[in-house]
Motif scaffolding. Structure first.
Motif, PDB file in Angstrom:
ATOM      1  N   ALA A   7       0.840  -1.201   0.000  1.00  0.00           N
ATOM      2  CA  ALA A   7       0.000   0.000   0.000  1.00  0.00           C
ATOM      3  C   ALA A   7       0.873   1.249   0.000  1.00  0.00           C
ATOM      4  O   ALA A   7       1.857   1.326   0.744  1.00  0.00           O
ATOM      5  N   GLN A  41      -8.890   3.713  -4.385  1.00  0.00           N
ATOM      6  CA  GLN A  41      -7.687   2.906  -4.517  1.00  0.00           C
ATOM      7  C   GLN A  41      -7.457   2.517  -5.977  1.00  0.00           C
ATOM      8  O   GLN A  41      -8.384   2.165  -6.690  1.00  0.00           O
ATOM      9  N   ARG A  43      -4.960   0.040  -8.263  1.00  0.00           N
ATOM     10  CA  ARG A  43      -3.973  -1.039  -8.194  1.00  0.00           C
ATOM     11  C   ARG A  43      -3.112  -1.064  -9.444  1.00  0.00           C
ATOM     12  O   ARG A  43      -3.613  -1.036 -10.561  1.00  0.00           O
ATOM     13  N   THR A  56      -0.946  -0.692  -4.320  1.00  0.00           N
ATOM     14  CA  THR A  56      -2.240  -0.026  -4.219  1.00  0.00           C
ATOM     15  C   THR A  56      -2.034   1.421  -3.814  1.00  0.00           C
ATOM     16  O   THR A  56      -1.587   1.715  -2.698  1.00  0.00           O
ATOM     17  N   THR A  58      -3.472   4.807  -2.593  1.00  0.00           N
ATOM     18  CA  THR A  58      -4.635   5.148  -1.791  1.00  0.00           C
ATOM     19  C   THR A  58      -4.887   6.655  -1.819  1.00  0.00           C
ATOM     20  O   THR A  58      -3.975   7.449  -2.058  1.00  0.00           O
ATOM     21  N   VAL A  79      -7.395  -0.211   3.258  1.00  0.00           N
ATOM     22  CA  VAL A  79      -6.370  -0.771   2.376  1.00  0.00           C
ATOM     23  C   VAL A  79      -5.097  -1.053   3.165  1.00  0.00           C
ATOM     24  O   VAL A  79      -4.461  -2.104   3.008  1.00  0.00           O
ATOM     25  N   THR A 180      -3.090  -3.547 -14.295  1.00  0.00           N
ATOM     26  CA  THR A 180      -4.024  -2.900 -13.375  1.00  0.00           C
ATOM     27  C   THR A 180      -5.357  -3.637 -13.454  1.00  0.00           C
ATOM     28  O   THR A 180      -5.671  -4.246 -14.484  1.00  0.00           O
TER      29      THR A 180
END
Length: 295
Positions: A7, A41, A43, A56, A58, A79, A180
């Motif tokens: 994260a 979020q 990815r 990820t 955030t 997350v 992604t």
């Protein structure tokens, strides 16, 4: 092989999205100089023969004034709890403040390995970098420290290799050719919103939301219709501009990038509508894909 989640957490404008794009060497998340650019979020999946890292990005954690912002903060917190490693991304040019203290407390409480990513060192003298690193070392015993320039740095090999030491053995969680998990429609909507952020000022960028309402293929051209919501008629006027000049500028910039994303010609039509206080309505926030956690 190594497989796990990382994260990217921090305050708004720390450079998390820029770092995500740099790590993947591809634009996955939109970027602007304005705070709260990231609303949900995002990815990014880094694949190699012997590892897969799911990064990820955030939303920046900040004091909430609307329901949207409360959900963004909650999503970022959730997350952080569900990963293997946390990158605390810090803008090294900014003084430590109450916002940093709040984010630091959140990552401490997660009980996970935390890397301090001191970003924007391209704007700092070496002596200043060392001084700022020392000040952060006194606040928490981070597992790793990495001064970086997400904007200018090309090689993040040391950061990636060190991260792998903290990830578990496992299988790929996403296909090897996937970078992604964001839908095409969401990525297109984000591209349009990025151009709004870049082209407009004052309250317009933060009061705007974008959703792609339709995509249709016709004779090798993708016809896209997108809706932009704002909260006040004055914001709509600014967004459209005199004789439609501003909206046309936003459309042209977005269309060029969307055509590159889709690798085909694009016809883009953007419509603007006023809806009072949409940022305080859960149904609208969810529909636009922001703060996408269960509330």
């Amino acid at each position: 092989m190594k497989s796990g989640f990382v994260a990217l957490a921090g305050r708004p404008n720390a450079g998390k999205s820029t770092l995500l794009n740099a790590l993947l060497r591809e634009k996955i998340a939109i970027v602007s100089s304005k705070p709260q650019t990231t609303r949900s979020q995002i990815r990014g999946i880094l694949n190699a023969e012997d590892f897969q890292i799911i990064f990820t990005d955030t939303p920046g954690i900040h004091k909430a004034r609307h329901r949207l912002e409360s959900r963004m903060n909650r999503e970022a917190a959730d997350v952080i709890q569900g990963v293997d490693v946390i990158y605390l991304v810090v803008d090294g040019t900014k003084p430590f403040g109450t916002g940093d203290e709040h984010v630091l407390r959140m990552v401490k409480n997660a009980g996970l390995p935390v890397f301090l990513i001191l970003n924007k060192i391209d704007r700092m003298k070496k002596e200043r970098v060392l001084k700022v690193l020392e000040s952060w070392q006194k606040r928490h015993a981070f597992d790793e420290y990495f001064p970086v320039s997400a904007l200018e740095q090309n090689d993040f090999g040391d950061l990636i290799q060190t991260t792998l030491n903290y990830l578990p053995e496992g299988e790929r969680m996403f296909p090897e050719d996937m970078n992604t998990d964001g839908s095409v429609k969401f990525r297109i909507a984000e591209i349009i919103r990025e151009k709004i952020l870049i082209c407009t000022e004052e309250e317009v960028p933060h009061a705007s939301a974008v959703v792609v309402e339709s995509m249709e293929e016709e004779e090798d051209v993708c016809h896209i219709q997108a809706l932009v919501l704002v909260e006040k008629s004055g914001q709509k006027g600014i967004l459209i501009g005199k004789e439609g000049v501003m909206l046309q500028k936003i459309t042209n910039l977005a269309k060029k990038e969307i055509a590159s994303l889709l690798d085909q010609k694009v016809q883009l039509d953007i419509f603007v509508r006023v809806e009072d206080e949409w940022r305080d309505r859960d149904s609208r926030i969810t529909e636009f894909g922001y703060g996408n956690i269960e509330q």
